[in-house]
Design an enzyme around this catalytic site. Structure first.
Site, mmCIF file in Angstrom:
data_model
loop_
_atom_site.group_PDB
_atom_site.id
_atom_site.type_symbol
_atom_site.label_atom_id
_atom_site.label_comp_id
_atom_site.label_asym_id
_atom_site.label_seq_id
_atom_site.Cartn_x
_atom_site.Cartn_y
_atom_site.Cartn_z
ATOM 1 N N ASP A 106 0.770 -1.251 0.000
ATOM 2 C CA ASP A 106 0.000 0.000 0.000
ATOM 3 C C ASP A 106 0.802 1.304 0.000
ATOM 4 O OD1 ASP A 106 -2.546 0.920 -0.364
ATOM 5 O OD2 ASP A 106 -3.000 1.157 1.747
ATOM 6 N N HIS A 375 1.874 4.297 6.427
ATOM 7 C CA HIS A 375 1.725 4.942 5.111
ATOM 8 C C HIS A 375 0.524 5.878 5.046
ATOM 9 C CE1 HIS A 375 -0.404 1.060 4.887
ATOM 10 N NE2 HIS A 375 -1.285 1.702 4.147
#
Length: 968
Positions: A106, A375
């Protein structure tokens, strides 16, 4: 916390239950922060027992195993290692389990540092997904989505790793069903916030598998599997089953999945496919056993990342700049706190501080710094309330570590006798009274000479060291407030040591130098006469900076040693961006989509010069026009002069700039552009995670060229011509770009709003009205000179000294003897300038470093309860240079660990470990994948010769050790 309540706790609870019901079922999990919250707060003893069993059977598998799935673009390598180590330490201590595969599906783009880190952590394969859409399409067509990645040019094949890039479907199951207008494969529907529905009916629950549609469902699945198979070289297809926030009701998932899996396998002759539940390890094992020869990829990264022509994910390099700055300050305070505490435990075994409590204080910051590397954390791509949670956790952890450091100082100096009180704070958190102590700790393992800044309430002060000698200092009116003064103290401190300075009201002659102010008239840039320049210089031993009084702007910089002059101007510009999806591409937390070229923002500039013997500060204020009351932008440029007898090399070569930016207007992105006469051919260099440099040639695209030429600068960026280099060093991440020859621009701040429904639903509009105060150090010089300076300077900026204040109460006490011993003649920890002491800490893990013993004790249920282990010291040493980068600094370095650490006691044992500490390097055998370069398939074995405690550290190596000392 909300995610735990809404779905994450249910994922673990129901998945564990379902795995126990069918031997064929499997599951992978990544982030330890969620798992640990479940393990500590939710899991029953029975569930815990089941987790142990499933891990042993290989049916539950932890991949990556860090606290979070960290971002790759804007994180520092130290913090990536920290969060990985934090998760791995828990998994090994609790289960004896060591992850060996990654699942980095991701993060928005992929850095070349990551494959190296995962190789050093003992991984056998690495998996990524988000890379440029056009590049992925091309790799997919040519069956090049799998390769052996040599992420580091210097470590090359020694730390290479097999890498799998997910195909265009990425990590989620495709949900379209050709035979129904309902979705498929997501039978548990979508999680609802903040509470799960009372009746258990979730939105968007997929069409259940029934006898009537079983064949059609199977056909749909097989068609997708075959489509993917054509993109890979082996007959093994990784088919990810799940997506974000899935499996919170695992029974409905597995019962439908079982029907499909069984049906396809019963008819495998007809379908030409067999399917099985698998972990990442099963998949890579299958590919590995095919024994193919793979192409290698060099150290080029996959940044920036675009998902379609107008969607360049380069905005997040700057989003929430304040959070990015605090995350880095927290990381650097943690670094200081760890080594400070380690020294305290080693040197003061009789100390009065409770070690277990101290470890908890450090752990609160380890956890906070680890989680923000997520993230959707440091990237600035979270909603405001989640950002506030990250901030609160960081501030709480910092408060704890500051408190710990202050109490250690207090304890060491037996301050109770002397009526001293200590507290730690930075210069902007209030002003201490005059007549106080300042204790300054240098967290780097080098001797440093630098200025520390303290707020004082009067100009009339003197500064003395522990022995009562006068210390050079300069005092001047503060930028931040009318009523206080900034006192700059010239501090010279050995590696990992502290000094104590007393600040006293003026008594007679030994006073600090006073900085005097000259204010220049505000200049109207629209009217400035281009012909007549009124130049005036500001000079130290390394540079002459020339300003033009006609515009109040910088004009040029001369590097005095070579007498090289570079034309140098700086201006603030803003990109105007669109917030209406009906009108075209938008900018948001993730994306940067400028309407046109950047527009200059100020029409008038004010100038004030504060000059003194040690420092000159040039204050420039940028106004939207000549009559504006308030400035939106300011630059404070500091040039330092170091007196004779001090090592001023780094200080002298540093042009320090602090900026004040904001509040911005809506849908503006603010950049600072530096323009020079260097013929750079528009080539930019930026770093990957403060670890290695990447070459960034300007690329022209059909669409979105400006945004697609933005890159992350985590710590370093530079431009150069054949002889001269201009380097920028940063204390937080920014987007950078070279939009013209001889130019480099840094995005400092963003304030956006848009009406994209998804952004509105998730409150991701980045309406950030804050003022940001980033710092950048500029270094100008020949390539040879900048090469010797930039690594040490970047770390000196990252790890500025920690300043603690101690106020004196009552009579002036005599200085305790011990303090003089301690800070002046103690044996400091120092490494050569091409090495960095990356970690010196006491992790506190209770696991045995003998693997067989650790597994046995877990198996017998005998994991050590009770106190943390304070005898094991974690040491990491990193070589800062690449092979061939510098004739001297790129050489391997021999380090005698016994002698390096003699100040901490007598070293008895050293064990070399994998990056996160869970493997003995002598027993770590990573898979060796065949490449054209190395056709023989063999296991990788690390070589280690730590006989007699001497270690040779080669370029770019990061070496990790457990060190044990003689008991005192």
């Amino acid at each position: 916390q909300e995610s735990m309540h809404a779905y994450a706790a249910n994922v673990y609870t129901t998945v564990i239950e379902e795995l126990m019901k069918g031997k064929q079922r499997k599951f992978i999990a990544v982030e330890q922060e969620f798992f640990r919250l479940w393990w500590d707060m939710v899991a029953t003893d029975k569930q815990k027992q089941q987790v142990h069993q499933l891990l042993q059977e290989g049916r539950l598998e932890f991949v990556i195993g860090g606290q979070v799935m960290h971002d790759e673009a804007v994180t520092l390598i130290d913090d990536q290692i920290l969060q990985l180590t934090e998760g791995h330490g828990f998994l090994y201590e609790t289960f004896g389990f060591r992850p060996q595969f990654s699942w980095h599906v991701d993060p928005f783009g992929a850095s070349a540092t990551t494959p190296t880190l995962f190789a050093l952590a003992g991984f056998n394969a690495h998996l990524i997904s988000r890379i440029d859409y056009d590049l992925k399409a091309d790799m997919q067509k040519n069956k090049k989505l799998q390769f052996v990645w040599q992420g580091s040019p210097s470590l090359s094949e020694r730390q290479e790793i097999f890498t799998h890039v997910m195909d265009q479907y990425s990590y989620c199951t495709p949900s379209q069903l050709p035979f129904s207008n309902r979705s498929g494969f997501f039978w548990n529907g979508f999680a609802t916030f903040p509470d799960p529905p009372k009746d258990g009916v979730y939105p968007n629950m997929s069409l259940p598998v029934t006898d009537a549609n079983l064949h059609l469902y199977a056909q749909t699945m097989v068609a997708n599997i075959k489509e993917r198979a054509a993109w890979f070289r082996t007959g093994d297809v990784l088919w990810p089953w799940g997506c974000d926030k899935q499996f919170f009701n695992a029974s409905v998932q597995y019962s439908n999945m079982d029907l499909l899996v069984d049906y396809i396998n019963k008819h495998s002759g007809e379908f030409g496919v067999t399917v099985q539940y698998a972990t990442v390890s099963d998949y890579f094992q299958a590919v590995y056993s095919r024994n193919l020869t793979w192409e290698t990829r060099d150290s080029q990264d996959f940044l920036p990342y675009s998902t379609e022509p107008f969607q360049a994910w380069t905005g997040f390099y700057t989003s929430r700049s304040t959070l990015k700055g605090i995350a880095r300050r927290a990381s650097s305070l943690l670094y200081a706190g760890e080594s400070f505490f380690t020294q305290y435990v080693r040197k003061h075994p009789e100390g009065s501080i409770c070690k277990c409590k101290a470890l908890k204080q450090l752990q609160s910051l380890r956890w906070a710094v680890s989680e923000v590397q997520h993230h959707d954390g440091i990237t600035g791509t979270e909603s405001p309330k989640v950002k506030d949670m990250y901030m609160n956790n960081l501030m709480y952890g910092m408060f704890n570590v500051k408190k710990l450091m202050a109490s250690i100082i207090f304890d060491i100096n037996h301050a109770k006798k002397n009526g001293e009180v200590y507290s730690v704070y930075t210069k902007d958190s209030g002003k201490p009274d005059v007549d106080q102590y300042v204790v300054v700790y240098n967290p780097l393992a080098w001797n440093i000479t630098t200025f520390v800044t303290v707020s004082v309430s009067s100009e009339a002060v003197s500064v003395y060291d522990e022995l009562g000698r006068s210390v050079p200092a300069q005092v001047q009116s503060s930028v931040e407030s009318q009523s206080t003064y900034d006192l700059y103290i010239l501090a010279t401190i050995s590696g990992l040591s502290y000094r104590k300075y007393s600040i006293k009201p003026l008594n007679g002659k030994q006073s600090a130098f006073i900085g005097r102010s000259i204010k220049y008239k505000r200049r109207d840039l629209t009217r400035a006469d281009q012909q007549s320049q009124q130049l005036f210089p500001v000079v130290n031993n390394c540079y002459q900076i020339v300003f033009d009084q006609n515009t109040n702007l910088m004009h040029s910089i001369t590097e005095r040693e070579t007498n090289q002059t570079v034309q140098f101007t700086q201006e603030f510009l803003e990109y105007h961006v669109n917030g209406d999806t009906m009108k075209g591409p938008i900018s948001d937390n993730y994306l940067f989509a400028p309407n046109a070229s950047a527009v200059p923002v100020s029409k008038a500039v004010g100038l004030e010069v504060m000059s003194g013997s040690l420092m000159t500060e040039i204050r420039q204020y940028f106004y939207s026009n000549v009559t504006s009351q308030d400035y939106i932008y300011a630059v404070y440029t500091r040039l330092y002069s170091v007196p004779e007898g001090y090592d001023g090399k780094l200080l002298c070569h540093r042009i320090e700039q602090e900026y004040s930016v904001g509040p911005l207007e809506l849908n503006r992105e603010a950049v600072l552009r530096a323009s020079t006469n260097l013929n750079t051919r528009q080539l930019l260099y930026t770093d990957n995670n403060g670890y290695q440099m990447q070459k960034r040639p300007f690329k022209v695209y059909v669409n979105n060229t400006v945004a697609r030429n933005y890159y992350p600068m985590v710590q370093t960026a530079y431009i150069e011509d054949d002889t001269t280099r201009l380097m920028l060093l940063a204390e937080r991440a920014h987007g950078v770009s070279s939009q013209g020859n001889g130019q480099v621009e840094v995005m400092l701040h963003r304030r956006l709003w848009n009406n994209l429904q998804w952004d509105l639903n998730n409150n991701l509009t980045l309406n950030d009205s804050s003022v940001v105060r980033p710092v950048i150090w500029l270094i100008l010089g020949t390539k040879a000179v900048t090469n010797t300076l930039y690594r040490t300077s970047g770390l000196a900026l990252e790890h500025r000294p920690v300043v603690m204040f101690g106020a004196l109460s009552g009579d002036k006490p005599k200085l305790p003897r011990q303090l003089q011993q301690n800070s002046v003649r103690d044996s400091p920890v120092t490494v050569p300038p091409n090495l960095h002491l990356q970690t010196l800490s006491i992790p506190g893990w209770k696991y045995s470093s003998n693997h067989a013993e650790q597994v046995r004790s877990i198996h017998m249920g005998k994991q050590k309860q009770g106190d943390a282990d304070f005898s094991r010291v974690l040491l990491r040493i990193r070589h800062l240079y690449e092979v061939g980068e510098d004739p001297v600094l790129s050489q391997p370095v021999m380090v005698d660990l016994k002698s390096l650490l003699k100040g901490l006691g007598s070293v008895t044992t050293v064990e070399e470990r994998s990056l996160t500490g869970t493997w003995d390097v002598n027993t770590l055998e990573r898979w060796k994948w065949k490449t054209a370069q190395y056709p023989g398939k063999r296991f990788f074995n690390s070589t280690v010769a730590s006989e007699d405690y001497i270690v040779t550290v080669h370029p770019k190596e990061i070496r990790t050790f457990f060190v044990y000392f003689q008991v005192q």
